[in-house]
Design an enzyme around this catalytic site. Structure first.
Site, PDB file in Angstrom:
ATOM      1  N   ASN A 166       8.553  11.963  -2.272  1.00 24.01           N
ATOM      2  CA  ASN A 166       9.740  11.099  -2.421  1.00 24.01           C
ATOM      3  C   ASN A 166      10.370  11.162  -3.803  1.00 24.01           C
ATOM      4  OD1 ASN A 166       7.485   9.762  -3.392  1.00 24.01           O
ATOM      5  ND2 ASN A 166       8.226   7.743  -2.832  1.00 24.01           N
ATOM      6  N   GLY A 219       0.164  23.848  -0.666  1.00 25.47           N
ATOM      7  CA  GLY A 219      -0.388  24.088   0.668  1.00 25.47           C
ATOM      8  C   GLY A 219      -0.392  22.789   1.445  1.00 25.47           C
ATOM      9  N   GLY A 221      -1.845  19.446   2.941  1.00 30.71           N
ATOM     10  CA  GLY A 221      -2.807  18.481   2.417  1.00 30.71           C
ATOM     11  C   GLY A 221      -4.180  18.563   3.053  1.00 30.71           C
ATOM     12  N   GLU A 263      -2.395   5.110  -5.505  1.00 31.71           N
ATOM     13  CA  GLU A 263      -1.080   4.443  -5.505  1.00 31.71           C
ATOM     14  C   GLU A 263      -0.517   4.632  -4.110  1.00 31.71           C
ATOM     15  OE1 GLU A 263       0.254   2.845  -7.969  1.00 31.71           O
ATOM     16  OE2 GLU A 263      -0.940   3.472  -9.683  1.00 31.71           O
ATOM     17  N   CYS A 297       8.061   3.404  -2.509  1.00 33.98           N
ATOM     18  CA  CYS A 297       6.903   2.575  -2.157  1.00 33.98           C
ATOM     19  C   CYS A 297       7.084   1.117  -2.551  1.00 33.98           C
ATOM     20  CB  CYS A 297       5.661   3.149  -2.810  1.00 33.98           C
ATOM     21  SG  CYS A 297       5.906   3.461  -4.557  1.00 33.98           S
TER      22      CYS A 297
HETATM   23  P1  NAD Z   1       0.949  11.632   2.597  1.00 29.92           P
HETATM   24  O1  NAD Z   1      -0.208  10.792   2.369  1.00 29.92           O
HETATM   25  O2  NAD Z   1       1.106  12.266   3.936  1.00 29.92           O
HETATM   26  O3  NAD Z   1       1.070  12.856   1.574  1.00 29.92           O
HETATM   27  C1  NAD Z   1       0.950  12.693   0.192  1.00 29.92           C
HETATM   28  C2  NAD Z   1       0.276  13.897  -0.346  1.00 29.92           C
HETATM   29  O4  NAD Z   1      -1.027  13.949   0.188  1.00 29.92           O
HETATM   30  C3  NAD Z   1       0.940  15.233  -0.017  1.00 29.92           C
HETATM   31  O5  NAD Z   1       0.833  16.093  -1.125  1.00 29.92           O
HETATM   32  C4  NAD Z   1       0.083  15.749   1.119  1.00 29.92           C
HETATM   33  O6  NAD Z   1       0.054  17.154   1.217  1.00 29.92           O
HETATM   34  C5  NAD Z   1      -1.277  15.244   0.708  1.00 29.92           C
HETATM   35  N1  NAD Z   1      -2.237  15.154   1.784  1.00 29.92           N
HETATM   36  C6  NAD Z   1      -2.017  14.952   3.109  1.00 29.92           C
HETATM   37  N2  NAD Z   1      -3.193  14.955   3.771  1.00 29.92           N
HETATM   38  C7  NAD Z   1      -4.166  15.150   2.856  1.00 29.92           C
HETATM   39  C8  NAD Z   1      -5.581  15.231   2.912  1.00 29.92           C
HETATM   40  N3  NAD Z   1      -6.244  15.116   4.051  1.00 29.92           N
HETATM   41  N4  NAD Z   1      -6.254  15.425   1.765  1.00 29.92           N
HETATM   42  C9  NAD Z   1      -5.616  15.523   0.594  1.00 29.92           C
HETATM   43  N5  NAD Z   1      -4.269  15.480   0.473  1.00 29.92           N
HETATM   44  C10 NAD Z   1      -3.562  15.279   1.592  1.00 29.92           C
HETATM   45  O7  NAD Z   1       2.128  10.696   2.201  1.00 29.92           O
HETATM   46  P2  NAD Z   1       3.639  11.006   2.300  1.00 29.92           P
HETATM   47  O8  NAD Z   1       4.031  10.720   3.699  1.00 29.92           O
HETATM   48  O9  NAD Z   1       3.915  12.362   1.748  1.00 29.92           O
HETATM   49  O10 NAD Z   1       4.258   9.912   1.258  1.00 29.92           O
HETATM   50  C11 NAD Z   1       4.803   8.723   1.664  1.00 29.92           C
HETATM   51  C12 NAD Z   1       3.815   7.624   1.437  1.00 29.92           C
HETATM   52  O11 NAD Z   1       3.436   7.556   0.075  1.00 29.92           O
HETATM   53  C13 NAD Z   1       4.371   6.276   1.759  1.00 29.92           C
HETATM   54  O12 NAD Z   1       3.411   5.514   2.421  1.00 29.92           O
HETATM   55  C14 NAD Z   1       4.669   5.651   0.406  1.00 29.92           C
HETATM   56  O13 NAD Z   1       4.667   4.293   0.336  1.00 29.92           O
HETATM   57  C15 NAD Z   1       3.598   6.239  -0.436  1.00 29.92           C
HETATM   58  N6  NAD Z   1       4.021   6.293  -1.833  1.00 29.92           N
HETATM   59  C16 NAD Z   1       3.418   5.434  -2.720  1.00 29.92           C
HETATM   60  C17 NAD Z   1       3.794   5.423  -4.045  1.00 29.92           C
HETATM   61  C18 NAD Z   1       3.150   4.501  -5.061  1.00 29.92           C
HETATM   62  O14 NAD Z   1       3.317   4.662  -6.247  1.00 29.92           O
HETATM   63  N7  NAD Z   1       2.380   3.517  -4.655  1.00 29.92           N
HETATM   64  C19 NAD Z   1       4.772   6.301  -4.477  1.00 29.92           C
HETATM   65  C20 NAD Z   1       5.347   7.157  -3.567  1.00 29.92           C
HETATM   66  C21 NAD Z   1       4.959   7.143  -2.238  1.00 29.92           C
END
Ligand code: NAD
Length: 512
Positions: A166, A219, A221, A263, A297
């Site tokens: 995001n 790659g 996640g 986070e 978020c």
């Molecule tokens: P996501 O959890 O699907 O992906 C985030 C990252 O995690 C990506 O790089 C993805 O490749 C990786 N990932 C996915 N599966 C994984 C695994 N099994 N092991 C390790 N890494 C893995 O989240 P998203 O959909 O990309 O992001 C949106 C979410 O993030 C929303 O829920 C939002 O609220 C949250 N967010 C939180 C903050 C904060 O500061 N609290 C900031 C931005 C986004």
């Protein structure tokens, strides 16, 4: 500088030409082991804007080994060296401020103005803040009659850093800046959905940072996550993203018992009291609805409005939201862009069906938007849900789009109970002209960040992070350095050797 649509389109023609990035390991760009790539897309046009490596466990292992090899020297580098490097990273961003804003817009669909004024400025600010913090971890001493105690503060080692799509460059800065300031080396994993800005940044700074200090692996996640977080040479994981992914990563981290900073998401309450400046409060609801397309978020997605001002608030909110310009994200006049991915677009549209099933009023929006000339783009109309009850799914689940739920209240204690009745606890807003009341409500909210009379009022050094299932650990502040360091106590005996080997337990409350 003045951004114009012509300039943005012309530059987009150059920067948006699909380019292939390798894995950045030990200061070199190398092809990934799988030989496969992942395409990056512009969600406003659905055109390709780049390729990244489809990484695997072999790439991960190489990156961690490079980070581990670079660690001993970097850990002992002078704080001034780390400070200079962090300042130089901020300067590189400053030199290409517009280009990074453009890359962010091209791959994420966010309005270029959002990227230019928020993401890129915030990324620079993070490197600058933590440049100062490079001098912070210097331990302490304590003296006793028979001993002197030294408490060292040492960098924890190789940090795995996993970030979402995001605010890609800002998130990279959130992670890299404190880790580097603390003397850690890193393996950063950007999101496969949007990371063009991050990859270009890494290319731009490769000459500034010693080889192996920053390594970047791209790659999917689930493929990369487990080998990265469970690698025996990884000593810390920081993650920003969704709660389900966090739960998996915490599971991986359990294998080698490494500490985590999480986070996660939010469903933050933006509370409007009857004595508030209603137009300003409604404007804050507009900002949190549209800013970064609501893919934030800390967005104030549950607006609790006192019943005495509900009609006035809704009228103002709707009027201001109707005036929002939705369009080509490259146009500096655009205030609402395209959803970052088809997955996110489908997810938000799915919540419109749910809202109808739950009997919510939708006085505005609730459907995809059509933007002339960008008919394939992933646009969604800014949406208001009104007459929402806090126990409805639309009020409990993170939608991550330009959608705001308005919840009526009339009793402060009950409103506070409902505001806290969520699994999340990331942010919150309070609108009132009564500061006593603002303090009281703020003290009662179970949330990590609260803004009184201006939402999204981020300040340098502000601890960013959540309560409850919004995560743990704080970023953006000096405390973050503590998460990348460990304390080590060394107690030096000052007495002559003697034969009494009794263990001396601390006895803080006794005279002895
Ligand atoms: P996501 O959890 O699907 O992906 C985030 C990252 O995690 C990506 O790089 C993805 O490749 C990786 N990932 C996915 N599966 C994984 C695994 N099994 N092991 C390790 N890494 C893995 O989240 P998203 O959909 O990309 O992001 C949106 C979410 O993030 C929303 O829920 C939002 O609220 C949250 N967010 C939180 C903050 C904060 O500061 N609290 C900031 C931005 C986004």
């Amino acid at each position: 500088m003045e951004i114009t649509l012509e300039l943005a389109r012309q530059k987009a023609g150059e920067l948006g030409k699909p380019k292939t990035f390798g894995q950045f390991i030990g200061g070199e760009w190398i092809a990934g082991d799988s030989g496969k790539t992942i395409a990056l897309e512009n969600p406003a046009t659905r055109q390709l804007v780049g390729y990244i490596q489809d990484g695997n466990a072999t790439d991960v292992n190489r990156a961690v080994e490079a980070a581990a090899a670079a660690f001993p020297k970097w850990a002992l580098s002078a704080p001034a060296q780390r400070q200079n490097i962090l300042r130089a990273l901020a300067q590189r961003i400053r030199e290409r401020h517009f280009d990074y804003a453009l890359l962010e817009s091209l791959n994420n669909g966010k309005p270029i103005t959002d990227a230019f004024t928020h993401d890129i400025v915030g990324a620079m600010g993070h490197f600058e803040f933590f440049a100062g913090a490079a001098f912070y971890p210097h331990g302490s001493t304590a003296d006793f009659a028979d001993a002197t105690m030294l408490v060292h503060r040492e960098p924890i080692g190789v940090a795995a850093q996993i970030i979402p799509w995001n605010v890609p460059l800002l998130m990279a800065a959130f992670k890299l800046a404190p880790a580097l300031a603390a003397g850690c080396t890193v393996v950063l994993k950007p999101a496969e959905i949007a990371c063009l800005s991050v990859m270009q940044f890494i290319e731009d700074i490769a000459d500034i940072v010693p080889p192996g200090v920053i390594n970047v692996i791209t790659g999917y996640g689930p493929v990369i996550g487990e080998p990265l977080v469970t690698h025996p040479k990884v000593r810390k994981v920081t993650f920003t993203g969704s709660r389900p992914t966090a739960q998996k990563i915490i599971g991986y981290a359990a294998k080698n018992v490494i500490p985590q900073t999480m986070e996660l998401g939010g469903k933050s309450a933006n509370i409007v009291c009857e004595d508030a400046n209603i137009d300003a409060a409604a404007q804050s609801a507009v900002v949190t609805n549209i800013f970064n397309k609501g893919e934030v978020c800390s967005a104030g997605t549950r607006v609790f409005v006192h019943e005495k001002v509900e009609d006035q608030f809704l009228e103002s909110f709707r009027r201001q939201l109707q005036a929002v310009v939705q369009g080509d994200p490259l146009d500096p006049a655009t205030q609402l862009g395209a959803m970052a991915s088809k997955i996110q677009y489908d997810k938000v549209n799915g919540y419109f069906d749910l809202a109808r099933d739950e009997g919510v009023d939708i006085p505005m929006g609730g459907k995809p938007a059509s933007v002339t000339g960008l008919e394939d783009g992933l646009f969604i109309e800014p949406t208001i849900f009104s007459g929402v009850r806090n126990d409805m799914r639309v009020a409990q689940e993170e939608i991550f789009g330009p959608v705001t739920s308005v919840i009526r209240w009339n009793d402060e204690a009950e409103m506070l109970r409902q505001a806290n009745d969520t699994e999340y606890g990331l942010a919150g807003g309070i609108w009132t002209s009564n500061l006593t009341r603002a303090h009281r409500i703020a003290r009662g909210l179970e949330t990590g960040m609260i803004w009184v009379n201006r939402y999204y009022n981020f300040k340098p050094g502000m601890p960013l992070g959540g309560y409850k299932q919004s995560g743990f650990g704080r970023e953006g502040c000096l405390e973050t350095i503590d998460h990348y360091t460990l304390s080590k106590a060394v107690v030096i005996n000052l007495e002559e050797p003697h034969s009494n080997y009794a263990v001396r337990a601390p006895a803080p409350n006794s005279e002895s």
